[in-house]
Design a protein around this motif. Structure first.
Motif, PDB file in Angstrom:
ATOM      1  N   ILE A 113       0.806  -1.222   0.000  1.00 34.99           N
ATOM      2  CA  ILE A 113       0.000   0.000   0.000  1.00 34.99           C
ATOM      3  C   ILE A 113       0.836   1.266   0.000  1.00 34.99           C
ATOM      4  O   ILE A 113       0.308   2.360   0.188  1.00 34.99           O
ATOM      5  CB  ILE A 113      -0.991   0.016   1.189  1.00 34.99           C
ATOM      6  N   THR A 114       2.157   1.141  -0.224  1.00 35.38           N
ATOM      7  CA  THR A 114       2.974   2.350  -0.290  1.00 35.38           C
ATOM      8  C   THR A 114       2.637   3.191  -1.511  1.00 35.38           C
ATOM      9  O   THR A 114       2.728   4.418  -1.473  1.00 35.38           O
ATOM     10  CB  THR A 114       4.476   2.014  -0.335  1.00 35.38           C
ATOM     11  N   ASP A 115       2.273   2.532  -2.615  1.00 35.55           N
ATOM     12  CA  ASP A 115       2.087   3.278  -3.863  1.00 35.55           C
ATOM     13  C   ASP A 115       0.814   2.886  -4.606  1.00 35.55           C
ATOM     14  O   ASP A 115       0.710   3.098  -5.803  1.00 35.55           O
ATOM     15  CB  ASP A 115       3.296   3.085  -4.781  1.00 35.55           C
ATOM     16  N   ARG A 116      -0.143   2.282  -3.900  1.00 32.16           N
ATOM     17  CA  ARG A 116      -1.398   1.911  -4.574  1.00 32.16           C
ATOM     18  C   ARG A 116      -2.553   1.992  -3.589  1.00 32.16           C
ATOM     19  O   ARG A 116      -2.385   1.825  -2.380  1.00 32.16           O
ATOM     20  CB  ARG A 116      -1.281   0.515  -5.183  1.00 32.16           C
ATOM     21  N   ASP A 117      -3.732   2.274  -4.123  1.00 29.71           N
ATOM     22  CA  ASP A 117      -4.933   2.388  -3.298  1.00 29.71           C
ATOM     23  C   ASP A 117      -5.570   1.027  -3.039  1.00 29.71           C
ATOM     24  O   ASP A 117      -6.180   0.801  -1.994  1.00 29.71           O
ATOM     25  CB  ASP A 117      -5.971   3.291  -3.989  1.00 29.71           C
ATOM     26  N   ASP A 118      -5.436   0.113  -3.984  1.00 23.52           N
ATOM     27  CA  ASP A 118      -6.071  -1.192  -3.870  1.00 23.52           C
ATOM     28  C   ASP A 118      -5.002  -2.265  -3.734  1.00 23.52           C
ATOM     29  O   ASP A 118      -4.195  -2.476  -4.640  1.00 23.52           O
ATOM     30  CB  ASP A 118      -6.936  -1.461  -5.111  1.00 23.52           C
ATOM     31  N   ALA A 119      -4.997  -2.936  -2.584  1.00 19.49           N
ATOM     32  CA  ALA A 119      -3.984  -3.963  -2.343  1.00 19.49           C
ATOM     33  C   ALA A 119      -4.337  -5.285  -3.000  1.00 19.49           C
ATOM     34  O   ALA A 119      -3.530  -6.223  -2.983  1.00 19.49           O
ATOM     35  CB  ALA A 119      -3.805  -4.169  -0.840  1.00 19.49           C
ATOM     36  N   GLY A 120      -5.532  -5.393  -3.569  1.00 16.99           N
ATOM     37  CA  GLY A 120      -5.940  -6.631  -4.209  1.00 16.99           C
ATOM     38  C   GLY A 120      -6.276  -7.711  -3.196  1.00 16.99           C
ATOM     39  O   GLY A 120      -6.502  -7.433  -2.010  1.00 16.99           O
ATOM     40  N   ASN A 121      -6.287  -8.944  -3.640  1.00 14.90           N
ATOM     41  CA  ASN A 121      -6.604 -10.083  -2.776  1.00 14.90           C
ATOM     42  C   ASN A 121      -5.329 -10.542  -2.076  1.00 14.90           C
ATOM     43  O   ASN A 121      -4.693 -11.519  -2.486  1.00 14.90           O
ATOM     44  CB  ASN A 121      -7.219 -11.208  -3.609  1.00 14.90           C
ATOM     45  N   LEU A 122      -4.961  -9.834  -1.021  1.00 13.89           N
ATOM     46  CA  LEU A 122      -3.693 -10.120  -0.350  1.00 13.89           C
ATOM     47  C   LEU A 122      -3.586 -11.555   0.162  1.00 13.89           C
ATOM     48  O   LEU A 122      -2.532 -12.190  -0.001  1.00 13.89           O
ATOM     49  CB  LEU A 122      -3.463  -9.134   0.794  1.00 13.89           C
ATOM     50  N   PRO A 123      -4.613 -12.112   0.812  1.00 11.98           N
ATOM     51  CA  PRO A 123      -4.463 -13.490   1.291  1.00 11.98           C
ATOM     52  C   PRO A 123      -4.085 -14.474   0.186  1.00 11.98           C
ATOM     53  O   PRO A 123      -3.223 -15.338   0.372  1.00 11.98           O
ATOM     54  CB  PRO A 123      -5.844 -13.804   1.879  1.00 11.98           C
ATOM     55  N   ALA A 124      -4.704 -14.321  -0.981  1.00 11.41           N
ATOM     56  CA  ALA A 124      -4.406 -15.227  -2.091  1.00 11.41           C
ATOM     57  C   ALA A 124      -2.990 -15.015  -2.608  1.00 11.41           C
ATOM     58  O   ALA A 124      -2.267 -15.976  -2.900  1.00 11.41           O
ATOM     59  CB  ALA A 124      -5.414 -15.026  -3.217  1.00 11.41           C
ATOM     60  N   VAL A 125      -2.570 -13.753  -2.706  1.00 11.23           N
ATOM     61  CA  VAL A 125      -1.238 -13.471  -3.231  1.00 11.23           C
ATOM     62  C   VAL A 125      -0.168 -13.917  -2.235  1.00 11.23           C
ATOM     63  O   VAL A 125       0.860 -14.490  -2.617  1.00 11.23           O
ATOM     64  CB  VAL A 125      -1.079 -11.974  -3.566  1.00 11.23           C
ATOM     65  N   VAL A 126      -0.385 -13.652  -0.957  1.00  9.97           N
ATOM     66  CA  VAL A 126       0.571 -14.103   0.065  1.00  9.97           C
ATOM     67  C   VAL A 126       0.708 -15.627   0.005  1.00  9.97           C
ATOM     68  O   VAL A 126       1.822 -16.168   0.087  1.00  9.97           O
ATOM     69  CB  VAL A 126       0.132 -13.648   1.471  1.00  9.97           C
ATOM     70  N   ARG A 127      -0.400 -16.306  -0.158  1.00  9.24           N
ATOM     71  CA  ARG A 127      -0.353 -17.764  -0.261  1.00  9.24           C
ATOM     72  C   ARG A 127       0.491 -18.188  -1.466  1.00  9.24           C
ATOM     73  O   ARG A 127       1.323 -19.104  -1.369  1.00  9.24           O
ATOM     74  CB  ARG A 127      -1.769 -18.324  -0.381  1.00  9.24           C
ATOM     75  N   ASP A 128       0.301 -17.519  -2.600  1.00 15.07           N
ATOM     76  CA  ASP A 128       1.089 -17.855  -3.787  1.00 15.07           C
ATOM     77  C   ASP A 128       2.584 -17.625  -3.552  1.00 15.07           C
ATOM     78  O   ASP A 128       3.418 -18.443  -3.955  1.00 15.07           O
ATOM     79  CB  ASP A 128       0.630 -17.018  -4.985  1.00 15.07           C
ATOM     80  N   VAL A 129       2.924 -16.512  -2.932  1.00 17.76           N
ATOM     81  CA  VAL A 129       4.338 -16.191  -2.687  1.00 17.76           C
ATOM     82  C   VAL A 129       4.973 -17.241  -1.781  1.00 17.76           C
ATOM     83  O   VAL A 129       6.083 -17.717  -2.040  1.00 17.76           O
ATOM     84  CB  VAL A 129       4.479 -14.782  -2.082  1.00 17.76           C
ATOM     85  N   VAL A 130       4.279 -17.611  -0.705  1.00 14.33           N
ATOM     86  CA  VAL A 130       4.833 -18.611   0.215  1.00 14.33           C
ATOM     87  C   VAL A 130       4.979 -19.962  -0.473  1.00 14.33           C
ATOM     88  O   VAL A 130       5.987 -20.660  -0.299  1.00 14.33           O
ATOM     89  CB  VAL A 130       3.972 -18.724   1.487  1.00 14.33           C
ATOM     90  N   LEU A 131       4.000 -20.345  -1.282  1.00  8.10           N
ATOM     91  CA  LEU A 131       4.113 -21.596  -2.041  1.00  8.10           C
ATOM     92  C   LEU A 131       5.313 -21.555  -2.987  1.00  8.10           C
ATOM     93  O   LEU A 131       6.030 -22.553  -3.143  1.00  8.10           O
ATOM     94  CB  LEU A 131       2.829 -21.863  -2.819  1.00  8.10           C
ATOM     95  N   ASP A 132       5.543 -20.409  -3.613  1.00  8.49           N
ATOM     96  CA  ASP A 132       6.712 -20.267  -4.488  1.00  8.49           C
ATOM     97  C   ASP A 132       8.005 -20.406  -3.692  1.00  8.49           C
ATOM     98  O   ASP A 132       8.962 -21.037  -4.154  1.00  8.49           O
ATOM     99  CB  ASP A 132       6.677 -18.914  -5.203  1.00  8.49           C
ATOM    100  N   TYR A 133       8.062 -19.805  -2.495  1.00  6.63           N
ATOM    101  CA  TYR A 133       9.239 -19.953  -1.632  1.00  6.63           C
ATOM    102  C   TYR A 133       9.522 -21.429  -1.362  1.00  6.63           C
ATOM    103  O   TYR A 133      10.650 -21.909  -1.516  1.00  6.63           O
ATOM    104  CB  TYR A 133       9.013 -19.256  -0.288  1.00  6.63           C
ATOM    105  N   LEU A 134       8.500 -22.133  -0.918  1.00  5.12           N
ATOM    106  CA  LEU A 134       8.666 -23.535  -0.539  1.00  5.12           C
ATOM    107  C   LEU A 134       9.061 -24.386  -1.743  1.00  5.12           C
ATOM    108  O   LEU A 134       9.941 -25.249  -1.645  1.00  5.12           O
ATOM    109  CB  LEU A 134       7.376 -24.065   0.075  1.00  5.12           C
ATOM    110  N   ALA A 135       8.429 -24.137  -2.876  1.00  5.21           N
ATOM    111  CA  ALA A 135       8.735 -24.907  -4.078  1.00  5.21           C
ATOM    112  C   ALA A 135      10.164 -24.663  -4.544  1.00  5.21           C
ATOM    113  O   ALA A 135      10.819 -25.570  -5.081  1.00  5.21           O
ATOM    114  CB  ALA A 135       7.752 -24.560  -5.188  1.00  5.21           C
ATOM    115  N   ALA A 136      10.663 -23.447  -4.340  1.00  3.59           N
ATOM    116  CA  ALA A 136      12.025 -23.111  -4.762  1.00  3.59           C
ATOM    117  C   ALA A 136      13.076 -23.696  -3.833  1.00  3.59           C
ATOM    118  O   ALA A 136      14.264 -23.734  -4.187  1.00  3.59           O
ATOM    119  CB  ALA A 136      12.190 -21.595  -4.833  1.00  3.59           C
ATOM    120  N   GLY A 137      12.664 -24.150  -2.635  1.00  4.74           N
ATOM    121  CA  GLY A 137      13.628 -24.774  -1.733  1.00  4.74           C
ATOM    122  C   GLY A 137      13.769 -24.126  -0.373  1.00  4.74           C
ATOM    123  O   GLY A 137      14.596 -24.564   0.436  1.00  4.74           O
TER     124      GLY A 137
END
Length: 388
Positions: A102-126
């Motif tokens: 939210i530093t540079d945007r008014d709409d943060a979008g679906n944060l729970p879904a995006v956070v989940r995707d990022v964490v899954l990417d972390y785990l998949a990468a090792g």
């Protein structure tokens, strides 16, 4: 997490200190930048040697803004390096910086879904949650409370000189009806809180990001001078210089979630084939690695070499006069094969993604809160604001 020793790294001269000898001619800003990058490169080589000898004294803080699932550029520029450090025995702390969305945007979008995707990417990468800590900004209140005393240690003028703040100020002037947010203006100090809350003493950065780290070093140094002169409390974190790698998207511009030109790590093999088929090259048939003159071709060669375990020059030589079509086919095969294990892990994790991510964040948040609460209590005591 226990605080790492700060004596592992030999002290480095402060970039704001006086020179050892007077000079009749002041260096230009370009010369200063080049000299700083060269010094950081030499220092990083020493740090890598120290990590190889004994990684236990190092703690790395890094992370990502959750504005979308991670892509090929993230993997090549940062994720692979984080996994390497983790596997070498360095303690890695990863912040999913949801407040920074939210530093540079008014709409943060679906944060729970995006956070989940990022964490899954972390785990998949090792990334291994048993050895690394993963948490979100908003889940660690004590970390964010450090922002207030830290803001008292920097001036408005210093914040205005920060490269990110300067760039955003220019961008804000171009946007009608929107100025730069106060959160973005104070972003460099929030970044200092991210690093210092866990006594991070090592931060992977590219050469262009060195000025960002200097704000954190300044905050740590001034806090110690003002409140802990007898026994410095915060380490002045050092830069672990990483290659300034810019991965281009299929349109020839920097790969970016916001531009829609990125190949997500979770993409299918068919999507990967289509992505590289439409990637830009040039009209020259003979393939050579020439980043300045042929950036799109050089980008494909870097990507292919990364996954094939070779060099861009060697890959270019193997393709030779076979042309761009052959280059795209070689790169596609290398990426598909290279990402196959990661994508298989991600699919398996995503089958129960909610539970997996919830568990990883719960454990990481607990660790981060323990450290942040202790750090904030120490800060209050050192500042004399611990009341009965």
């Amino acid at each position: 997490m226990t605080a790492p020793s700060t004596s592992v790294l030999a002290p480095t001269p402060s970039s704001t200190g006086p020179s050892s000898a007077p000079s009749s001619t002041a260096p230009s800003s370009a010369e200063t930048t080049t000299a700083s990058a060269a010094a950081a490169q030499a220092r990083s080589a020493q740090i890598e040697a120290a990590i190889a000898h004994d990684p236990s004294g190092f703690r790395v803080l890094t992370g990502d803004r959750p504005t979308g699932a991670l892509h090929l550029g993230h993997l090549m520029a940062t994720l692979d390096s984080r996994v390497r450090l983790q596997d070498a025995g360095v303690e890695v702390v990863l912040v999913v910086a949801d407040y920074q969305v939210i530093t540079d945007r008014d709409d943060a979008g679906n944060l729970p879904a995006v956070v989940r995707d990022v964490v899954l990417d972390y785990l998949a990468a090792g990334i291994d949650p048993e050895r690394s800590t993963v948490f979100t900004h908003s889940a660690v209140p004590a970390l964010n409370q450090l922002l207030l005393p830290f803001l008292s240690l920097v001036t408005v003028a210093e914040l205005e000189r920060n490269p990110t703040v300067k760039a955003e100020a220019v961008a804000a002037e171009r946007r009608q009806g929107r100025g730069m947010s106060g959160l973005l203006f104070t972003y460099p100090v929030h970044q200092a809180a991210d690093i210092l809350f866990c006594h991070g003493n090592l931060v992977p950065v590219g050469p262009d990001q060195l000025p960002h780290l200097e704000t954190t070093r300044t905050v740590a140094r001034r806090f110690n001078q003002r409140y802990a002169a007898a026994a410095p409390y915060f380490p002045e974190p050092e830069a672990l210089l990483t290659p300034s790698l810019t991965v281009l998207g299929d349109d020839g511009a920097k790969m970016s979630k916001s531009r829609g030109n990125a190949l997500e790590l979770r993409a299918t093999e068919d999507e990967t084939v289509r992505y590289f088929r439409r990637a830009r090259t040039d009209s020259e048939r003979h393939i050579t690695f020439d980043p300045d003159r042929r950036p799109e071709v050089a980008n494909l060669l870097r990507i292919g070499a990364h996954f094939a375990g070779t060099t861009p020059d060697a890959l270019a030589e193997s393709v030779g006069a076979a042309g761009a079509g052959r280059l795209k086919a070689v790169v596609t095969d290398a990426v598909v094969e290279g990402l196959r294990p990661l994508r298989a892990r991600r699919r398996a994790l995503a089958a129960d993604g909610h539970a997996v991510v919830a568990d990883v964040l719960a454990r990481g948040t607990m660790r981060a809160n323990e450290v942040a609460d202790r750090t904030l209590a120490d800060v209050h005591e050192l500042m004399g604001t611990m009341y009965p």
